[in-house]
Design a protein around this motif. Structure first.
Motif: not given
Length: 193
Positions: A38-50
């Motif tokens: 999913g999305t973690v943050c918009t600015n800076p653009a960040m995502v995660y995978i587990s």
């Protein structure tokens, strides 16, 4: 309304079922299907995978510090399922599922050519949380299938046939039931009165 109480567990559904591509230079690339993303943050653009540490792709991602999130569609459902239940230790998932490894802009890990959206990611932190370790990552760039661009230059993501995963089942998304902010938008007829 009667409710049952169950033991603690994850029931946050539906989730995107994405195919994560990864690879080391000089080795065959691999694909891992992930629903914990999913999305973690918009600015800076960040995502995660587990990812579970025992998965074949785990060491590749941990060592290279990079991966690509490839969004899936109804047409990619069989490939997504296959890539989640077969190990890259034993099979070439690109070859078995007739998928095209396409070059990324910033990474050695390939894109999946058949995916409508590819998100290049560089790991910034690994959180060892228990059964899964979370790879927090910065988004380096996003690739989109230009066949879904309209005449005004808008990308029609919701026309791609996106797929979700919910409680053991794959579902193709489709029926629009509203747009962001529609619950508070003023009715144009009422505002004229």
């Amino acid at each position: 309304m009667k409710k049952e109480t169950w033991k603690a567990g994850n029931m946050v559904y539906p989730l995107p079922a994405v195919m994560v591509s990864c690879g080391r230079r000089g080795e065959r690339p691999n694909i891992l299907t992930v629903a914990w993303t999913g999305t973690v943050c918009t600015n800076p653009a960040m995502v995660y995978i587990s990812v579970r540490p025992e998965r074949y792709s785990y060491d590749i991602i941990r060592e290279t510090g990079e991966f690509v999130i490839n969004l899936t569609t109804g047409k990619l459902a069989r490939a997504a399922d296959y890539c989640g239940v077969r190990s890259g230790r034993d099979v070439d998932k690109f070859q078995e599922m007739h998928l095209t490894p396409a070059p990324a802009e910033h990474l050695a890990a390939p894109l999946i050519g058949e995916s409508p959206v590819n998100i290049e990611c560089r790991v910034t932190e690994v959180k060892e949380l228990g059964s899964h370790h979370m790879f927090l990552a910065e988004v380096l760039c996003v690739h989109v299938d230009s066949s879904y661009m309209d005449e005004k230059g808008k990308f029609g993501l919701n026309r791609t046939g996106l797929m979700a995963y919910s409680h053991g089942e794959y579902l193709e998304l489709g029926k629009k039931i509203g747009t962001f902010g529609y619950s508070v938008k003023k009715n144009s007829r009422k505002s004229r009165r």
